[in-house]
Design a protein around this motif. Structure first.
Motif, PDB file in Angstrom:
ATOM      1  N   SER A   3       0.540  -0.882   0.059  1.00  0.00           N
ATOM      2  CA  SER A   3      -0.360   0.317   0.330  1.00  0.00           C
ATOM      3  C   SER A   3       0.880   0.970  -0.047  1.00  0.00           C
ATOM      4  N   SER A   4      -0.158   2.203  -0.893  1.00  0.00           N
ATOM      5  CA  SER A   4       0.989   3.309  -0.418  1.00  0.00           C
ATOM      6  C   SER A   4       1.685   3.331   1.386  1.00  0.00           C
ATOM      7  N   GLY A   5       0.313   3.502   1.900  1.00  0.00           N
ATOM      8  CA  GLY A   5       1.201   3.844   3.285  1.00  0.00           C
ATOM      9  C   GLY A   5       2.230   2.838   3.732  1.00  0.00           C
ATOM     10  N   GLN A   6       2.215   1.786   3.112  1.00  0.00           N
ATOM     11  CA  GLN A   6       3.632   1.184   4.087  1.00  0.00           C
ATOM     12  C   GLN A   6       4.523   1.207   3.284  1.00  0.00           C
ATOM     13  N   ALA A  10       7.886   2.119   5.456  1.00  0.00           N
ATOM     14  CA  ALA A  10       8.678   1.690   5.432  1.00  0.00           C
ATOM     15  C   ALA A  10      10.227   2.500   4.723  1.00  0.00           C
ATOM     16  N   ARG A  11       9.964   3.780   3.752  1.00  0.00           N
ATOM     17  CA  ARG A  11      11.080   4.511   3.986  1.00  0.00           C
ATOM     18  C   ARG A  11      11.008   5.487   5.208  1.00  0.00           C
ATOM     19  N   ILE A  32       8.456   6.965  -7.807  1.00  0.00           N
ATOM     20  CA  ILE A  32       7.820   6.771  -6.737  1.00  0.00           C
ATOM     21  C   ILE A  32       6.912   7.802  -5.766  1.00  0.00           C
ATOM     22  N   GLN A  33       7.376   8.758  -6.222  1.00  0.00           N
ATOM     23  CA  GLN A  33       6.653   9.817  -5.839  1.00  0.00           C
ATOM     24  C   GLN A  33       5.338   9.788  -6.402  1.00  0.00           C
ATOM     25  N   ARG A  34       4.461   9.137  -7.335  1.00  0.00           N
ATOM     26  CA  ARG A  34       3.114   8.692  -7.503  1.00  0.00           C
ATOM     27  C   ARG A  34       2.773   7.265  -7.068  1.00  0.00           C
ATOM     28  N   MET A  35       3.607   6.566  -6.552  1.00  0.00           N
ATOM     29  CA  MET A  35       3.495   5.152  -6.107  1.00  0.00           C
ATOM     30  C   MET A  35       2.554   5.751  -4.739  1.00  0.00           C
ATOM     31  N   GLU A  36       4.026   6.334  -3.685  1.00  0.00           N
ATOM     32  CA  GLU A  36       2.997   6.894  -2.485  1.00  0.00           C
ATOM     33  C   GLU A  36       1.776   7.950  -2.601  1.00  0.00           C
TER      34      GLU A  36
END
Length: 87
Positions: A3-6, A10-11, A32-36
């Protein structure tokens, strides 16, 4: 898968920024920006998602799926299930 929250959590646990994760995964910062910023479950090219998950795991992150146990031990965090409010 993740998930975007995970991904953001994680980061945060690793203390790295989006650029560092992108470099470790061998993908672009924009990806990465799109994923988050995506909705709940991150969607994308399977190869790209696999690279991100591998980079996180190589950095020491264990991603725990919903309703799954963490058998590796150690510390961690998990969201509690959402319960509908009693009305």
């Amino acid at each position: 898968m993740i998930s975007s929250g995970q991904l953001r959590a994680a980061r945060a646990l690793l203390g790295i920024d989006q650029k560092t994760l992108a470099e470790r995964a061998g993908i672009s910062l924009a990806t990465i920006q799109r994923m988050e910023t995506s909705g709940d479950v991150v969607r994308g090219v399977v190869d790209t998602l696999t690279k991100v998950v591998a980079a996180l795991e190589e950095s020491g992150i264990e991603l725990i799926g919903e309703n799954a146990q963490s058998l590796a031990g150690g510390r961690g965090v998990r969201l509690k299930p959402k319960h509908p409010e009693a009305g």
